[in-house]
Design a protein around this motif. Structure first.
Motif, short mmCIF file in Angstrom:
data_model
loop_
_atom_site.label_atom_id
_atom_site.label_comp_id
_atom_site.label_asym_id
_atom_site.label_seq_id
_atom_site.Cartn_x
_atom_site.Cartn_y
_atom_site.Cartn_z
N LEU A 162 0.83 -1.20 0.00
CA LEU A 162 0.00 0.00 0.00
C LEU A 162 0.86 1.26 0.00
O LEU A 162 0.61 2.20 -0.76
N LEU A 163 1.90 1.28 0.83
CA LEU A 163 2.75 2.47 0.91
C LEU A 163 3.55 2.67 -0.38
O LEU A 163 3.77 3.81 -0.80
N TYR A 164 3.95 1.57 -1.01
CA TYR A 164 4.64 1.70 -2.30
C TYR A 164 3.68 2.24 -3.36
O TYR A 164 4.05 3.08 -4.19
N ARG A 165 2.44 1.80 -3.32
CA ARG A 165 1.42 2.29 -4.25
C ARG A 165 1.23 3.79 -4.08
O ARG A 165 1.10 4.54 -5.05
N MET A 166 1.22 4.24 -2.83
CA MET A 166 1.07 5.67 -2.56
C MET A 166 2.31 6.45 -3.02
O MET A 166 2.19 7.55 -3.56
N TYR A 167 3.48 5.86 -2.80
CA TYR A 167 4.72 6.48 -3.27
C TYR A 167 4.72 6.63 -4.80
O TYR A 167 5.05 7.70 -5.33
N LYS A 168 4.31 5.57 -5.49
CA LYS A 168 4.25 5.60 -6.95
C LYS A 168 3.23 6.61 -7.45
O LYS A 168 3.37 7.17 -8.54
N ALA A 169 2.19 6.86 -6.65
CA ALA A 169 1.15 7.82 -7.03
C ALA A 169 1.57 9.26 -6.77
O ALA A 169 0.83 10.20 -7.08
N GLY A 170 2.77 9.44 -6.22
CA GLY A 170 3.28 10.79 -6.00
C GLY A 170 2.88 11.43 -4.69
O GLY A 170 3.01 12.66 -4.52
N LYS A 171 2.39 10.62 -3.74
CA LYS A 171 2.01 11.19 -2.45
C LYS A 171 3.25 11.67 -1.69
O LYS A 171 4.32 11.07 -1.77
N LYS A 172 3.10 12.76 -0.94
CA LYS A 172 4.23 13.35 -0.25
C LYS A 172 4.38 12.76 1.15
O LYS A 172 3.46 12.78 1.95
N PHE A 173 5.59 12.23 1.43
CA PHE A 173 5.94 11.66 2.72
C PHE A 173 6.79 12.66 3.50
O PHE A 173 7.65 13.33 2.93
N ASP A 174 6.57 12.74 4.82
CA ASP A 174 7.35 13.65 5.65
C ASP A 174 7.85 12.91 6.88
O ASP A 174 7.07 12.26 7.59
N TYR A 175 9.16 12.99 7.14
CA TYR A 175 9.78 12.28 8.24
C TYR A 175 9.76 13.10 9.53
O TYR A 175 10.11 14.29 9.53
N ILE A 176 9.37 12.46 10.60
CA ILE A 176 9.41 13.05 11.94
C ILE A 176 10.47 12.31 12.74
O ILE A 176 10.31 11.11 13.02
N ASP A 177 11.54 12.98 13.08
CA ASP A 177 12.66 12.32 13.76
C ASP A 177 12.40 12.23 15.26
O ASP A 177 13.14 12.78 16.09
N GLN A 178 11.33 11.54 15.60
CA GLN A 178 10.98 11.28 17.00
C GLN A 178 10.33 9.91 17.09
O GLN A 178 9.74 9.42 16.11
N CYS A 179 10.43 9.29 18.24
CA CYS A 179 9.77 8.00 18.46
C CYS A 179 8.28 8.25 18.69
O CYS A 179 7.90 9.04 19.56
N LEU A 180 7.45 7.56 17.92
CA LEU A 180 6.01 7.75 18.01
C LEU A 180 5.29 6.55 18.63
O LEU A 180 4.20 6.71 19.17
N THR A 181 5.90 5.38 18.52
CA THR A 181 5.26 4.16 19.01
C THR A 181 6.26 3.23 19.65
O THR A 181 7.47 3.36 19.48
N LYS A 182 5.73 2.27 20.39
CA LYS A 182 6.53 1.16 20.91
C LYS A 182 6.01 -0.11 20.23
O LYS A 182 4.81 -0.41 20.28
N PHE A 183 6.90 -0.82 19.59
CA PHE A 183 6.52 -1.98 18.78
C PHE A 183 7.17 -3.23 19.36
O PHE A 183 8.37 -3.26 19.62
N LYS A 184 6.39 -4.27 19.53
CA LYS A 184 6.89 -5.52 20.09
C LYS A 184 7.16 -6.52 18.97
O LYS A 184 6.28 -6.80 18.16
N ALA A 185 8.38 -7.05 18.92
CA ALA A 185 8.74 -8.04 17.91
C ALA A 185 7.92 -9.31 18.10
O ALA A 185 7.43 -9.60 19.19
N GLY A 186 7.77 -10.05 16.99
CA GLY A 186 7.07 -11.33 17.08
C GLY A 186 5.74 -11.35 16.36
O GLY A 186 4.95 -12.28 16.54
N GLY A 187 5.46 -10.35 15.50
CA GLY A 187 4.22 -10.34 14.74
C GLY A 187 4.26 -11.34 13.59
O GLY A 187 5.22 -12.10 13.44
#
Length: 268
Positions: free
Chosen positions: A187-212
């Motif tokens: 989905l994100l690649y599809r949005m990238y190919k469609a020219g959608k603008k991505f913006d990076y936030i250099d901060q931690c936003l979530t805590k993710f647990k390995a094992g999905g």
């Protein structure tokens, strides 16, 4: 003027879950206890057989007291992609985040996003996360890569720390339900190919647990990833060669995980 109107953002958070009574409280509380309240919280339960949905319903009063829209359903779905799509369709906010059960929003995530949304020309915001590997007793900051063309082969972004405007979903479509493991990357690649603008936030936003599911079904992930690359016109010989390289690399990473070398490479 309301805060969300001033910053042109109403943040909807969607959580999909199934038989998650052991961890769903932690996820819900991370949304409920934001320093700046979210606009809306949606939980899509896949018809759990345990007490997950009872736990979900017990929070109705808490969200009402904070003026947060709280929506939840419990019914069978056709997989994670289908559950994500249900949540996105239910969302009435302008920006949507997808946080699975056992993941958490960090306390200031909503506030950070509302400040970042002054950039009204951005379609997708993406940031860092705290990656937790309980099996190896590791916790470190994981940062995304910024060459989004690599999404064709690798999930270079961190999905729980990626927030997409509702309008981008409306223009590019939802998750492809034929994917069980690479749906976020596709989905994100599809949005990238469609020219959608991505913006990076250099901060931690979530805590993710390995094992999905992606961590525990690596062979299936490779197979689906190859199908995705081929569907976007990549030559089969290139797809196969990259698949071999990724397999060897992952085997090497698994061999050194938990060692001092791994900690040095990760900067932890």
């Amino acid at each position: 003027m309301k805060y969300e109107e001033k910053y042109n953002m109403k943040l909807s958070i969607v959580t999909v879950c199934y038989n998650a009574e052991q961890c769903i409280d932690r996820t819900i509380k991370s949304v409920l206890n934001q320093t700046c309240p979210v606009y809306e919280y949606i939980i899509i339960d896949g018809g759990s057989k345990d007490k997950t949905y009872n736990r979900v319903c017990s929070y109705e009063k808490s969200f009402a007291e904070k003026g947060i829209l709280f929506k939840h359903i419990s019914e069978r779905d056709k997989g994670i992609s289908d559950a994500f799509n249900k949540g996105i369709k239910m969302a009435s906010g302008t920006l949507i985040g997808l946080i699975n059960a056992d993941d958490e929003l960090l306390p200031e995530t909503s506030e950070i996003l509302k400040n970042e949304c002054k950039k009204i020309d951005v379609d997708i915001y993406y940031g860092n996360c705290y990656w937790v590997d309980s099996e190896r007793n590791l916790e470190y900051v994981s940062k995304p890569e910024h060459d989004l063309s690599k999404l064709l082969y690798n999930m270079v972004l961190i999905h729980p720390s990626t927030f997409v405007k509702k309008k981008a979903y409306e223009e590019c479509g939802l998750f492809d339900v034929t994917y069980k493991y690479c749906m976020d990357k596709e989905l994100l690649y599809r949005m990238y190919k469609a020219g959608k603008k991505f913006d990076y936030i250099d901060q931690c936003l979530t805590k993710f647990k390995a094992g999905g599911v992606s961590d525990t079904h690596s062979k299936a992930v490779f197979k689906e990833g190859s199908r995705m690359a081929l569907s976007y016109g990549e030559p089969q010989i290139k797809v196969k060669s990259i698949e071999i390289i990724k397999t060897v690399r992952n085997q090497m990473v698994n061999m050194i995980k938990g060692t001092r070398v791994y900690r040095v490479l990760k900067g932890i």
